[in-house]
Every structure is written in C-alpha cells, then in structure tokens.
Scaffold this active site. Structure first.
Site: not given
Length: 531
Positions: A47, A194-195, A261, A318, A367
C-alpha cells in the site's frame, strides 16, 4: 542408585538443553488428498503507506541506491526468490482516495496529493499504474488492483480498466501507448472497494451491496482480459456483512474478502510491542493468531448457505500481526520489528488457510516492505530479510500442491495468562491452552511429500512422528530439511546483525519404515520433503 533415578529420568527427557515433551503421532493419508493449496494464498500487499513503496520498493532511476528501472535491486531480488503469486495495490485505505490519473504520464508533471490516511505526508505519485504493473512483471506476480469505491465513481473505475487492458484503438488505450506501454496488461484480480464498512466509506452492508452491484456492472472485460471480481468483505466477527453480500450479490462476485489482524496486546489502542515482549505477549499473540480458524469457519458457513458449490472464493486479502509502531517512527507509517513469534504466527496462519483450501484461494499478508509484518526491511542502502520472509520461502513447497488429510491428537500448552484474547470474541478459543504443534502436509505433482511443522511451545522441544500411509517414502530429499528458530521468542534481525535469524540445516529427522520422526526445538519451524 535410588537417589540418582530422578536425575537420570530428567536427563533422559532432555534434548539440547530443553525439556523433551511427550511425543505426538500424526497420521498422514497420502492417497486421500482432494484439495489443492492455491498458490495465491501466498500473495503480498503493498500500500501507499509510510516507507512501504517509497524507500522500500521504489527509489527512482536516479537514486544512488542500486536499482533496476527505479526499483531497488536488493528488494527485487528478494521478492523474486519468494515466487510471489500476486501482489495487491494501491491499498488498503489509500485505494479509496486514489485517482488513477494522478499516477500516469511524466513523473515530473504528476500532481502532489496529501496521504490523509497514513501520516498526512505528501504523495508525489511517482509510483503509479505503470510502475506497479512493471513491478508485478519483474517479480513474476499477478497484479491485484483495488478500485476506488469510497470516493470514486463507476466511470472513473471503468476508464482505468480500459486504460490498462484494452488492445484496440481508443483514446485511453492510445494514452497508455503515449505513456510508454504499447501492449495492454493482463489484470486478473480486481477488488471493488476496500473495508467499505470503515475507511472505505463507513457504509452499511445493504448500501455497499448496492454499490458493489453498481460498480461491478462497469468493471468491464476489455479485449481478452477477464476480471476476477472481489467484493469488499468484513473483518473478524462481522458475519452479518458476509450474510448480506452473499444474499444480495452472490451472482455478481468471484470472491469476497475477509480481513483479520492478530493483536497480541489489549486491543486496538494498545496492540503490544513488536520487540522485548516476553513470554506472556508471545502466548497471547499465538492464541490471537488461532482465532483465524474460527473466523474462516464461520464465514464459510454463511457462504455455504448461498453458494453450496463453493464458486465464490473467500479472499483473506489483509492479514498478519499488528503491534504498536516502533518508538521514534511516524505512528502513521506502521513500522514494527519482526520476530520469531511473528514468523510462527505467519506459519500458523498459513496452516489455517491451507486447511480451508476449499474456500480460501487468495490471501495477502500485510505488508511487503517496511510496514506491519513485512518480508523486508530497509534503511538507506541497507536491506534485511525478516523471519517472516523465511517462512514464506520455506512454504513455497506447498504452492499448488495437494493438501493431504492428517489425523492427530495435539497436546495443548497452558499458562497463567490463559484468558480470552479479546473480550468481545466469545469463541471456542476461550478454552485453555494453545496446540503445541501446527503443520501442513502436501504432495506435489511429482509425488513428493512436503511437511512444514511448527513447534509453538516457547520452552520445550517436541518430538513428532508422521506416519505416512497410502504412499511409500524411502528417503528425505537431500538439502530439504531446514530449521528456522532463534535464541528467544523475540529474536530479530537487525541491520547490525541481519542474519541472526535465518534457516539452517535441520539434522534431527529420522525416516524409518514409513515413519518420519522429528525432534523440533522450542519456538521453531521445520520444512522437510520426502520421496
């Protein structure tokens, strides 16, 4: 003699200075595999965030740092070695404020924009569409483009697709040619938002479902390019979001995303340090990583109701461990160190995704460079490989291999810190302990059997015997047995000591009569291949 017996027993059950736990037997049915571990589970995510792209991947062709067409040579070579199947860009949250036209044409003429999501720094757009797609070519990865739904329009997205993929005589295709690319690119993976429940628009599930159907209508297939359309899914326990999208748009999507996450600390406001954390934070991190299995299982159950034939992929685009940023760095850059704990969370997470190969066929760790659970860290002209990099390198043996079913009763390790990871997760993992062993076993097209086995126990060696049934194995492939470990659970590589944590030859393996016995040191990962 009686007084010496306890000491003798203690010595008998000690290996390499560690207590040797009771052995575990794992039954492997080598002739019963039905699912393929899709290589795209091993994708990456880059990103426009902190030093992930600028200084990490891109330094520009005029940089004194050795580069190829502006890409750091050392980073390029490291990424090529991983055989990365796909790479996601430009975000993340950044994607929903990105206008693709800002990143084309002469670099000196590109507009400067504020990166409002990540640190408020100025984005000069010197790394845009051409630079990203050339990066994907150089490392041999499929590009995964995330389109702007939050602040963009269907027309803007449609024109971007035409610019990239149309091979005919149109204004946008000719503009691409003027900007240096004659042939169109092949774009397979295409994320629509995204999200969208958060930084991508704070939408409700019903509103996003309508937006998804609108935008995907204009995500056209130009020439012979065919898009694999990925809807913006939920995070962790938000099963209602998945329910709504599957109900309202299942016929219009190829995949739905899931983000998770691993937070080893107390929650988003105190995620815990990435270094010098000790055994409690190690334990909590591993246990939080285990939650991924529960989330995938429950989202799959929702998907099965609307898609029993499993045509729609669950894309974990992610994932990874997220800790507090390193002291002295811009908190908006999300820079953290990378330890043996993080490597084992990566191996555990990959094992979980591999085990769900019926639905999980695409994933992207967050990432690639300098951000969150990175593969590579850079500092000026220096570069180092993280423990997580080595995990991905060791797991290459599973790319597109057949997942083999296994049966085992894995012991659990418990401590005084055994409590719910996050109070709002009312899940089965509130039961005591974590399994001491995690593994993936696969068979490639040549019939070779590959095993990756993690010992999650922070203190004890584990003896594990894999009993191979349904196939004859005669030898351990020369050079295949590797071990990744460190002198502590928070061992790291630094620029002063960049090879402190790296794979080494693993010598405590014995194959006899179809049984492979491994004595795996504490907090370590082993890869080994048989034929």
């Amino acid at each position: 003699m009686t007084k010496l017996l306890p000491a003798f027993i203690a010595l008998l059950f000690t290996f390499g200075g560690q207590a040797l736990a009771q052995s575990t037997t794992v039954i492997v049915n080598a002739d019963q595999g039905e699912l393929t571990i899709d290589e795209h589970i091993y994708g990456q995510f880059s990103e426009h965030l902190g030093r992930g792209i600028y200084e990490g991947i891109w330094v520009g062709p005029d940089s004194e740092i050795p580069n190829q067409e502006g890409y750091r040579t050392d980073v390029l070579n490291a990424l090529k070695e991983l055989k990365i199947p796909n790479i996601r860009w430009p975000g993340g949250c950044f994607a929903d404020e990105y206008n693709w036209r800002d990143g084309i044409g002469p670099r000196a003429d590109r507009p400067k924009r504020i990166n409002s999501h990540w640190g408020g720094v100025v984005e000069d757009n010197s790394f845009g569409t051409h630079e990203f797609l050339r990066l994907a070519e150089l490392i041999g990865a499929e590009p995964y483009i995330s389109a702007n739904v939050g602040s963009g329009t269907p027309a803007e997205m449609n024109k971007w697709i035409e610019y990239m993929t149309y091979d005919g005589d149109s204004e946008l295709a000719n503009l691409r040619r003027e900007n240096g690319r004659d042939e169109p690119w092949k774009i397979k993976f295409f994320g629509i938002g995204n999200e969208s429940w958060g930084c991508g628009g704070t939408m409700t599930a019903d509103f996003y479902a309508n937006q998804y159907r609108l935008f995907q209508t204009f995500a056209k297939n130009y020439s012979d390019n065919r898009l694999f359309k990925i809807a913006s899914g939920s995070n962790d326990i938000e099963y209602e979001w998945t329910e709504t999208l599957m109900r309202e748009a299942v016929q219009e999507m190829d995949a739905i995303s899931l983000h998770y996450y691993t937070i080893p600390g107390q929650g988003w406001d105190n995620k815990g340090p990435s270094t010098d954390f000790g055994e409690e934070m190690y334990y909590r991190g591993i246990k939080a990583g285990l939650l991924l299995d529960e989330f995938i299982t429950r989202h799959k159950t929702v998907m099965d109701r609307y898609d029993p034939e499993k045509k729609v992929v669950l894309a974990l685009d992610e994932w990874g461990i997220w800790t507090n940023p390193l002291e002295g760095t811009n908190p908006g850059f999300l820079e953290q160190q990378n330890t043996i704990r993080d490597a084992l969370i990566a191996s555990l997470s990959l094992d979980i995704m591999n085990s769900h190969a019926d639905r999980v066929k695409l994933a992207n760790i967050a990432q690639t460079v300098n951000v969150l659970q990175a593969m590579v860290l850079t500092e000026g002209s220096n570069m180092l490989l993280t423990p997580t990099y080595h995990v991905f390198n060791m797991y290459k043996v599973h790319h597109n291999a057949t997942l083999l079913p296994v049966y085992a009763n894995i012991k659990r390790y418990t401590t005084e810190w055994d409590k719910p990871v996050v109070s709002r997760f009312d899940l089965k993992l509130d039961e005591p302990g974590i399994p001491v062993i995690s593994h993936t076993v696969s068979k490639d097209e040549d019939g070779k059997i590959h095993l990756t086995v993690s010992n999650l126990h922070p203190n004890d060696t584990q003896e594990v015997t894999f009993e191979i049934r349904g196939a004859t194995v005669n030898k351990i492939l020369q050079g295949s047995a590797k071990l990744l470990t460190g002198n502590s659970v928070d061992a790291i590589n630094t620029f002063d000591n960049p090879e402190q944590v790296q794979p080494e030859a693993f010598r405590n393996a014995e194959l006899k009569n179809g049984k492979l016995t491994l004595k795996i040191p504490k907090h370590s990962l082993v890869v080994i291949s048989l034929e």
